[in-house]
Design an enzyme around this catalytic site. Structure first.
Site, PDB file in Angstrom:
ATOM      1  NE  ARG A  75       8.960  46.148   4.773  1.00 41.29           N
ATOM      2  CZ  ARG A  75      10.042  45.844   4.063  1.00 41.29           C
ATOM      3  NH1 ARG A  75       9.929  45.284   2.872  1.00 41.29           N
ATOM      4  NH2 ARG A  75      11.244  46.102   4.544  1.00 41.29           N
ATOM      5  CG  ASN A 103      18.163  47.604   8.330  1.00 41.49           C
ATOM      6  OD1 ASN A 103      17.958  46.402   8.335  1.00 41.49           O
ATOM      7  ND2 ASN A 103      18.413  48.297   9.426  1.00 41.49           N
ATOM      8  CG  ASP A 105      15.514  51.704   7.340  1.00 45.47           C
ATOM      9  OD1 ASP A 105      16.563  52.393   7.364  1.00 45.47           O
ATOM     10  OD2 ASP A 105      15.310  50.799   8.176  1.00 45.47           O
ATOM     11  CG  HIS A 120      19.435  42.565   1.620  1.00 41.36           C
ATOM     12  ND1 HIS A 120      19.111  41.966   2.832  1.00 41.36           N
ATOM     13  CD2 HIS A 120      20.333  41.725   1.022  1.00 41.36           C
ATOM     14  CE1 HIS A 120      19.781  40.837   2.952  1.00 41.36           C
ATOM     15  NE2 HIS A 120      20.527  40.668   1.879  1.00 41.36           N
ATOM     16  CB  CYS A 132      13.607  48.723 -19.566  1.00 44.28           C
ATOM     17  SG  CYS A 132      12.782  50.116 -18.752  1.00 44.28           S
ATOM     18  CB  SER A 192      17.863  36.740  12.571  1.00 39.29           C
ATOM     19  OG  SER A 192      17.717  36.916  11.172  1.00 39.29           O
TER      20      SER A 192
HETATM   21  C1  BJW Z   1      16.849  43.831  18.096  1.00 39.47           C
HETATM   22  C2  BJW Z   1      15.923  44.812  18.357  1.00 39.47           C
HETATM   23  C3  BJW Z   1      16.365  45.881  19.135  1.00 39.47           C
HETATM   24  C4  BJW Z   1      14.926  43.367  17.176  1.00 39.47           C
HETATM   25  N1  BJW Z   1      17.628  45.894  19.574  1.00 39.47           N
HETATM   26  N2  BJW Z   1      18.095  43.864  18.562  1.00 39.47           N
HETATM   27  C5  BJW Z   1      18.107  27.615   1.118  1.00 39.47           C
HETATM   28  C6  BJW Z   1      16.890  27.666   0.434  1.00 39.47           C
HETATM   29  C7  BJW Z   1      16.519  28.774  -0.322  1.00 39.47           C
HETATM   30  C8  BJW Z   1      17.358  29.847  -0.428  1.00 39.47           C
HETATM   31  C9  BJW Z   1      18.559  29.783   0.249  1.00 39.47           C
HETATM   32  C10 BJW Z   1      18.930  28.699   1.009  1.00 39.47           C
HETATM   33  N3  BJW Z   1      20.147  28.941   1.548  1.00 39.47           N
HETATM   34  C11 BJW Z   1      20.514  30.160   1.161  1.00 39.47           C
HETATM   35  C12 BJW Z   1      19.567  30.682   0.356  1.00 39.47           C
HETATM   36  C13 BJW Z   1      19.604  31.980  -0.278  1.00 39.47           C
HETATM   37  C14 BJW Z   1      18.740  33.013   0.400  1.00 39.47           C
HETATM   38  C15 BJW Z   1      18.769  32.829   1.911  1.00 39.47           C
HETATM   39  O1  BJW Z   1      19.662  33.260   2.598  1.00 39.47           O
HETATM   40  N4  BJW Z   1      17.765  32.175   2.477  1.00 39.47           N
HETATM   41  C16 BJW Z   1      17.759  31.832   3.907  1.00 39.47           C
HETATM   42  C17 BJW Z   1      16.628  32.573   4.604  1.00 39.47           C
HETATM   43  C18 BJW Z   1      17.653  30.340   4.017  1.00 39.47           C
HETATM   44  N5  BJW Z   1      19.340  34.268   0.033  1.00 39.47           N
HETATM   45  C19 BJW Z   1      18.997  34.901  -1.090  1.00 39.47           C
HETATM   46  O2  BJW Z   1      18.127  34.482  -1.853  1.00 39.47           O
HETATM   47  C20 BJW Z   1      19.791  36.153  -1.408  1.00 39.47           C
HETATM   48  N6  BJW Z   1      20.291  36.080  -2.745  1.00 39.47           N
HETATM   49  C21 BJW Z   1      21.099  35.107  -3.141  1.00 39.47           C
HETATM   50  O3  BJW Z   1      21.504  34.220  -2.417  1.00 39.47           O
HETATM   51  O4  BJW Z   1      21.433  35.210  -4.467  1.00 39.47           O
HETATM   52  C22 BJW Z   1      22.203  34.164  -5.060  1.00 39.47           C
HETATM   53  C23 BJW Z   1      22.192  34.399  -6.568  1.00 39.47           C
HETATM   54  C24 BJW Z   1      23.403  34.531  -7.224  1.00 39.47           C
HETATM   55  C25 BJW Z   1      23.395  34.731  -8.615  1.00 39.47           C
HETATM   56  C26 BJW Z   1      22.184  34.821  -9.307  1.00 39.47           C
HETATM   57  C27 BJW Z   1      20.980  34.695  -8.628  1.00 39.47           C
HETATM   58  C28 BJW Z   1      20.988  34.503  -7.243  1.00 39.47           C
HETATM   59  C29 BJW Z   1      18.900  37.390  -1.340  1.00 39.47           C
HETATM   60  C30 BJW Z   1      18.384  37.646   0.017  1.00 39.47           C
HETATM   61  C31 BJW Z   1      17.372  38.787  -0.019  1.00 39.47           C
HETATM   62  C32 BJW Z   1      16.760  39.106   1.358  1.00 39.47           C
HETATM   63  N7  BJW Z   1      15.673  39.991   1.182  1.00 39.47           N
HETATM   64  C33 BJW Z   1      14.971  40.487   2.394  1.00 39.47           C
HETATM   65  C34 BJW Z   1      13.688  41.294   1.984  1.00 39.47           C
HETATM   66  C35 BJW Z   1      13.896  42.322   0.915  1.00 39.47           C
HETATM   67  C36 BJW Z   1      14.284  43.686   1.434  1.00 39.47           C
HETATM   68  C37 BJW Z   1      13.084  44.564   1.868  1.00 39.47           C
HETATM   69  O5  BJW Z   1      12.006  44.475   1.295  1.00 39.47           O
HETATM   70  O6  BJW Z   1      13.309  45.385   2.799  1.00 39.47           O
HETATM   71  O7  BJW Z   1      15.875  41.280   3.175  1.00 39.47           O
HETATM   72  S1  BJW Z   1      14.455  39.182   3.479  1.00 39.47           S
HETATM   73  C38 BJW Z   1      14.797  40.049   4.963  1.00 39.47           C
HETATM   74  O8  BJW Z   1      15.835  39.339   5.672  1.00 39.47           O
HETATM   75  C39 BJW Z   1      15.399  41.411   4.521  1.00 39.47           C
HETATM   76  C40 BJW Z   1      16.522  41.556   5.517  1.00 39.47           C
HETATM   77  O9  BJW Z   1      17.488  42.456   5.016  1.00 39.47           O
HETATM   78  C41 BJW Z   1      17.022  40.148   5.694  1.00 39.47           C
HETATM   79  C42 BJW Z   1      17.758  39.905   7.005  1.00 39.47           C
HETATM   80  O10 BJW Z   1      16.884  40.077   8.100  1.00 39.47           O
HETATM   81  P1  BJW Z   1      17.418  40.805   9.431  1.00 39.47           P
HETATM   82  O11 BJW Z   1      17.778  42.194   9.107  1.00 39.47           O
HETATM   83  O12 BJW Z   1      18.448  39.974  10.080  1.00 39.47           O
HETATM   84  O13 BJW Z   1      16.062  40.873  10.300  1.00 39.47           O
HETATM   85  P2  BJW Z   1      15.453  39.752  11.269  1.00 39.47           P
HETATM   86  O14 BJW Z   1      14.053  40.148  11.532  1.00 39.47           O
HETATM   87  O15 BJW Z   1      15.704  38.398  10.735  1.00 39.47           O
HETATM   88  O16 BJW Z   1      16.316  39.879  12.609  1.00 39.47           O
HETATM   89  C43 BJW Z   1      16.227  41.017  13.445  1.00 39.47           C
HETATM   90  C44 BJW Z   1      17.097  40.772  14.674  1.00 39.47           C
HETATM   91  O17 BJW Z   1      17.130  41.956  15.425  1.00 39.47           O
HETATM   92  C45 BJW Z   1      16.562  39.661  15.595  1.00 39.47           C
HETATM   93  O18 BJW Z   1      17.627  38.804  15.989  1.00 39.47           O
HETATM   94  C46 BJW Z   1      16.020  40.427  16.822  1.00 39.47           C
HETATM   95  O19 BJW Z   1      16.195  39.739  18.059  1.00 39.47           O
HETATM   96  C47 BJW Z   1      16.858  41.662  16.806  1.00 39.47           C
HETATM   97  N8  BJW Z   1      16.186  42.848  17.332  1.00 39.47           N
HETATM   98  N9  BJW Z   1      14.717  44.436  17.782  1.00 39.47           N
HETATM   99  C48 BJW Z   1      18.438  44.823  19.310  1.00 39.47           C
HETATM  100  N10 BJW Z   1      15.525  46.892  19.460  1.00 39.47           N
END
Ligand code: BJW
Length: 245
Positions: A75, A103, A105, A120, A132, A192
């Site tokens: 990535r 994002n 990036d 994030h 650490c 999303s």
């Molecule tokens: C276009 C386009 C173009 C494309 N023009 N449009 C049930 C079970 C288990 C867990 C949970 C649960 N319910 C809730 C949770 C918690 C969990 C969660 O939300 N899970 C759900 C998935 C169910 N959340 C967490 O764990 C978060 N932490 C948390 O809750 O902590 C609580 C806590 C408190 C105290 C102590 C301990 C804990 C953390 C979430 C971390 C997300 N991490 C990621 C990856 C890491 C980052 C990286 O490496 O870069 O973050 S996952 C991934 O998803 C990334 C993104 O930031 C995030 C969101 O995705 P995004 O940006 O919406 O992308 P897509 O692909 O989903 O959507 C793209 C959209 O664009 C689409 O709609 C396309 O149509 C559109 N598109 N091209 C216009 N050109």
């Protein structure tokens, strides 16, 4: 009723941007036209091919750190080749817009965005997984592989991003919530809107009586909260919607 009128949205944004009352909440779709992979797009999204719990969770890192770091290296190389697109540039050119992004990036930064809250984390640095305190900047074009933390030697280095099950950075989250509570328009771009707590900002905006404008390629988790939804690519729509009159 959902409004899909571009002229009405352009006017709304023009009025609010002058007063500094727009928050843009963005996701991976913002960087998609730059060639950076999204997570959930059918076929192309990372999570449609790989298990997020293997690649983006503390448990996945504990089980196979080499694999996780190889995925981040791929990535990072993709991001090193990417350039900010027209959507990043127009968002960055409007000082009145507060950018709250999921994002990891650096494309909004490279486009010159000044007011930026990264929910994030930041893929351009690594930190000690055991916290650490050791942090290293990463050259995206020469990404590191799995290695121990050089300071504590008890743990391994990992990207400074937020994985599933990890809390968001507290001060950044509080600042984002406060900005959304005070905004007139929440512009939801290229996400999303399925990952929490980030996606909960849309309800915060609604509860504060802000207008919710969604710009996305397809309907999303934000659709039902949208006052206005425009479907298309961000690099076509945002420059048109935010054009200076
Ligand atoms: C276009 C386009 C173009 C494309 N023009 N449009 C049930 C079970 C288990 C867990 C949970 C649960 N319910 C809730 C949770 C918690 C969990 C969660 O939300 N899970 C759900 C998935 C169910 N959340 C967490 O764990 C978060 N932490 C948390 O809750 O902590 C609580 C806590 C408190 C105290 C102590 C301990 C804990 C953390 C979430 C971390 C997300 N991490 C990621 C990856 C890491 C980052 C990286 O490496 O870069 O973050 S996952 C991934 O998803 C990334 C993104 O930031 C995030 C969101 O995705 P995004 O940006 O919406 O992308 P897509 O692909 O989903 O959507 C793209 C959209 O664009 C689409 O709609 C396309 O149509 C559109 N598109 N091209 C216009 N050109």
């Amino acid at each position: 009723m959902m409004n899909r009128d571009r002229d009405a949205v352009r006017k709304l944004l023009a009025d609010a941007v002058e007063d500094g009352e727009i928050v843009c909440f963005s996701g991976a779709g913002l960087s998609e036209p730059s060639g950076v992979g999204t997570f959930r797009d059918p076929g192309a999204g990372w999570w449609t091919r790989y298990d997020p719990m293997v690649l983006a969770s503390p448990r996945g890192f504990a089980d196979d750190p080499e694999l996780v770091m190889r995925w981040y290296a791929a990535r990072r190389l993709q991001m090193a080749r990417a350039e900010p697109n027209a959507a990043h540039r127009v968002l960055a050119s409007r000082p009145g817009i507060i950018n709250v992004t999921q994002n990891t990036d650096d494309l909004l930064e490279r486009a010159g965005a000044r007011h930026l809250l990264r929910l994030h984390g930041d893929i351009t640095a690594d930190r000690c997984h055991a916290d650490c305190g050791h942090v290293e900047r990463i050259d995206l074009a020469h990404p590191p592989t799995h290695r121990p933390c050089p300071r504590c030697r008890h743990s391994a280095m990992r990207p400074t991003v937020v994985w599933f099950g990890e809390p968001l950075p507290g001060e950044i989250w509080s600042a984002a919530e406060a900005a959304v509570r005070q905004c007139r328009i929440l512009l939801v771009v290229g996400t999303s809107a399925t990952v929490y707590p980030a996606a909960g900002l849309i309800s915060v905006a609604r509860d504060a009586h802000a207008t919710v404008v969604v710009v996305n390629r397809e309907p999303s988790g934000a659709t039902e909260d949208a006052d206005h939804e425009l479907l298309g690519s961000v690099d076509d729509l945002l420059p048109e919607l935010l054009a200076e009159s």
